[in-house]
Design an enzyme around this catalytic site. Structure first.
Site, PDB file in Angstrom:
ATOM      1  N   SER A 190      47.571  40.342  45.622  1.00  0.00           N
ATOM      2  CA  SER A 190      46.710  40.118  46.790  1.00  0.00           C
ATOM      3  C   SER A 190      47.512  40.252  48.069  1.00  0.00           C
ATOM      4  CB  SER A 190      46.123  38.704  46.733  1.00  0.00           C
ATOM      5  OG  SER A 190      45.478  38.391  47.954  1.00  0.00           O
ATOM      6  N   TYR A 203      47.152  29.445  45.186  1.00  0.00           N
ATOM      7  CA  TYR A 203      46.759  30.835  44.886  1.00  0.00           C
ATOM      8  C   TYR A 203      47.770  31.830  45.440  1.00  0.00           C
ATOM      9  CZ  TYR A 203      43.922  35.126  45.166  1.00  0.00           C
ATOM     10  OH  TYR A 203      43.453  36.422  45.074  1.00  0.00           O
TER      11      TYR A 203
HETATM   12  P1  NAD Z   1      35.714  37.929  40.278  1.00  0.00           P
HETATM   13  O1  NAD Z   1      35.283  36.529  40.270  1.00  0.00           O
HETATM   14  O2  NAD Z   1      34.669  38.959  40.145  1.00  0.00           O
HETATM   15  O3  NAD Z   1      36.770  38.179  39.132  1.00  0.00           O
HETATM   16  C1  NAD Z   1      37.626  37.196  38.629  1.00  0.00           C
HETATM   17  C2  NAD Z   1      37.408  37.134  37.132  1.00  0.00           C
HETATM   18  O4  NAD Z   1      38.449  36.364  36.542  1.00  0.00           O
HETATM   19  C3  NAD Z   1      36.117  36.463  36.710  1.00  0.00           C
HETATM   20  O5  NAD Z   1      35.084  37.396  36.562  1.00  0.00           O
HETATM   21  C4  NAD Z   1      36.472  35.848  35.381  1.00  0.00           C
HETATM   22  O6  NAD Z   1      35.926  36.623  34.350  1.00  0.00           O
HETATM   23  C5  NAD Z   1      37.969  35.964  35.309  1.00  0.00           C
HETATM   24  N1  NAD Z   1      38.572  34.690  34.932  1.00  0.00           N
HETATM   25  C6  NAD Z   1      38.938  33.690  35.745  1.00  0.00           C
HETATM   26  N2  NAD Z   1      39.438  32.669  35.030  1.00  0.00           N
HETATM   27  C7  NAD Z   1      39.380  33.058  33.740  1.00  0.00           C
HETATM   28  C8  NAD Z   1      39.733  32.433  32.508  1.00  0.00           C
HETATM   29  N3  NAD Z   1      40.293  31.205  32.462  1.00  0.00           N
HETATM   30  N4  NAD Z   1      39.507  33.104  31.350  1.00  0.00           N
HETATM   31  C9  NAD Z   1      38.958  34.341  31.391  1.00  0.00           C
HETATM   32  N5  NAD Z   1      38.614  34.978  32.521  1.00  0.00           N
HETATM   33  C10 NAD Z   1      38.828  34.336  33.673  1.00  0.00           C
HETATM   34  O7  NAD Z   1      36.563  38.136  41.605  1.00  0.00           O
HETATM   35  P2  NAD Z   1      37.538  39.324  42.113  1.00  0.00           P
HETATM   36  O8  NAD Z   1      37.694  39.069  43.554  1.00  0.00           O
HETATM   37  O9  NAD Z   1      37.093  40.641  41.625  1.00  0.00           O
HETATM   38  O10 NAD Z   1      38.918  38.946  41.428  1.00  0.00           O
HETATM   39  C11 NAD Z   1      39.669  39.835  40.638  1.00  0.00           C
HETATM   40  C12 NAD Z   1      41.126  39.746  41.031  1.00  0.00           C
HETATM   41  O11 NAD Z   1      41.273  40.216  42.370  1.00  0.00           O
HETATM   42  C13 NAD Z   1      41.692  38.331  41.022  1.00  0.00           C
HETATM   43  O12 NAD Z   1      42.994  38.364  40.467  1.00  0.00           O
HETATM   44  C14 NAD Z   1      41.781  37.994  42.488  1.00  0.00           C
HETATM   45  O13 NAD Z   1      42.808  37.067  42.763  1.00  0.00           O
HETATM   46  C15 NAD Z   1      42.119  39.352  43.072  1.00  0.00           C
HETATM   47  N6  NAD Z   1      41.877  39.498  44.506  1.00  0.00           N
HETATM   48  C16 NAD Z   1      40.633  39.394  45.033  1.00  0.00           C
HETATM   49  C17 NAD Z   1      40.457  39.554  46.391  1.00  0.00           C
HETATM   50  C18 NAD Z   1      39.107  39.446  47.023  1.00  0.00           C
HETATM   51  O14 NAD Z   1      39.037  39.418  48.260  1.00  0.00           O
HETATM   52  N7  NAD Z   1      38.037  39.385  46.284  1.00  0.00           N
HETATM   53  C19 NAD Z   1      41.556  39.814  47.212  1.00  0.00           C
HETATM   54  C20 NAD Z   1      42.817  39.920  46.646  1.00  0.00           C
HETATM   55  C21 NAD Z   1      42.966  39.759  45.289  1.00  0.00           C
END
Ligand code: NAD
Ligand code: MG
Length: 298
Positions: A190, A203
């Site tokens: 991130s 985080y």
């Molecule tokens: P999202 O909620 O769609 O995806 C996160 C997923 O993690 C969930 O769908 C869930 O299935 C999975 N998850 C969480 N805990 C779990 C567990 N204990 N067991 C199994 N699955 C689990 O949100 P997203 O934003 O697409 O996140 C995906 C990645 O992107 C993450 O690593 C997040 O930190 C990173 N990210 C997101 C952003 C943003 O702005 N959305 C920015 C930077 C990084």
């Protein structure tokens, strides 16, 4: 919205400048309930055979960035296993349908990645059903804001570490004996690894750890022909954001602080993962590709 990822247009207006409501839902948030809805490339991602016959695991592939990656990988010719929490079955089935619609095999694996034994089972199931694996995307993540460290619950700190760092370690360790030369590992980090928010101490710490894990392991595995890289998203419109990912009062302005002036959509992340998974990036190792709408990183 673009007709495909190849359409030339102004990136400022490629997707809407959304102003989501100040609403918060319990974890895990669901794409099927996200308002306004996010774009995972369902109607736009065009594959050109860049991952033909590859076999991928995408954690968190039910929603958000992982869902866009799963759709893109399938349309590029890969079989895809998605891993998610049991409460996310509706989202997961929608993405599995997209994978099958691309003519590829979809494997849905619900469970808890903070459980080491489950991580082992994920790898074993994918190997059994696909006959092997050659792409591992460690993308599942937990992000819950907390403005005061003295009020950050110990179990939240523990679960954030376990979800974002330990699961990556366990899955990678389990997968390695099955990964032949040419395989790739891609970790979702991130912009928080570089520009940490005071609300996301736990985080942001995990994301810096993911960057360093990627750089160190990238060197260790390069001689075996296995490449490890990462993608660092900026603010992307996903269910993570509305399930305590940040204070609800910040949601109406979500992403507006970026130089592009809007949040990214999950569909805009997928090509970065496809590039890192494909042999086009054969000389790219230990790299973090930032996709931040212009937010600067060192
Ligand atoms: P999202 O909620 O769609 O995806 C996160 C997923 O993690 C969930 O769908 C869930 O299935 C999975 N998850 C969480 N805990 C779990 C567990 N204990 N067991 C199994 N699955 C689990 O949100 P997203 O934003 O697409 O996140 C995906 C990645 O992107 C993450 O690593 C997040 O930190 C990173 N990210 C997101 C952003 C943003 O702005 N959305 C920015 C930077 C990084
Ligand atoms: Mg989800």
């Amino acid at each position: 919205m673009p007709e495909s990822q190849y359409e030339f247009d102004n990136p400022v207006d490629r997707y809407p400048h959304i102003h989501p409501p100040e609403a918060q839902v319990p974890e895990p948030g669901r794409d099927s309930e996200l308002e306004p809805p996010a774009d995972h490339g369902e109607a736009s991602y065009v594959g050109t055979g860049r991952l033909t016959a590859r076999k991928a695991i995408v954690t968190g592939g039910d929603s958000g960035i992982g869902a866009a990656v799963a759709i893109a990988f399938a349309r590029e010719g890969a079989d895809v296993a998605i891993v998610y929490q049991p409460e996310e079955e509706v989202d997961a089935q929608a993405i599995a349908e997209q994978i099958r619609g691309a003519g590829r095999t979809a494997l849905t694996i619900p469970g808890d990645l903070t459980d080491r034994a489950f991580c082992d089972r994920v790898v074993q199931r994918a190997v059994d059903e696909f006959g092997g694996i050659d792409i591992l995307v460690n993308n599942a993540g937990k992000q819950v804001f907390c403005p005061d460290l003295t009020e950050l619950p110990d179990d939240q700190f523990d679960l954030t570490m376990k979800t974002n760092v330990y699961a990556m370690f366990w899955l990678t360790k389990s997968a390695l004996p099955h990964l032949a030369a040419g395989s790739t590992i891609i970790n979702t980090t991130s912009v928080q690894a570089y520009l940490p928010s005071e609300l996301l101490v736990d985080y942001a710490t995990t994301k810096a750890a993911i960057n360093t894990f990627t750089k160190a392991l990238g060197q260790q595995l390069a001689p075996k022909g296995i490449r490890v890289n990462a993608v660092a998203p900026g603010p992307i419109w996903t269910p993570l954001q509305v399930s305590a990912g940040q204070p609800p009062e910040k949601l109406p302005d979500f992403g507006s602080q970026t130089p592009l002036g809007r949040p990214g959509q999950p569909a805009e992340l997928a090509p970065a993962y496809v590039f890192l998974a494909s042999p086009e990036s054969s000389y790219v190792v230990g790299e973090t590709l930032t996709v931040t709408g212009g937010m600067p990183t060192p």
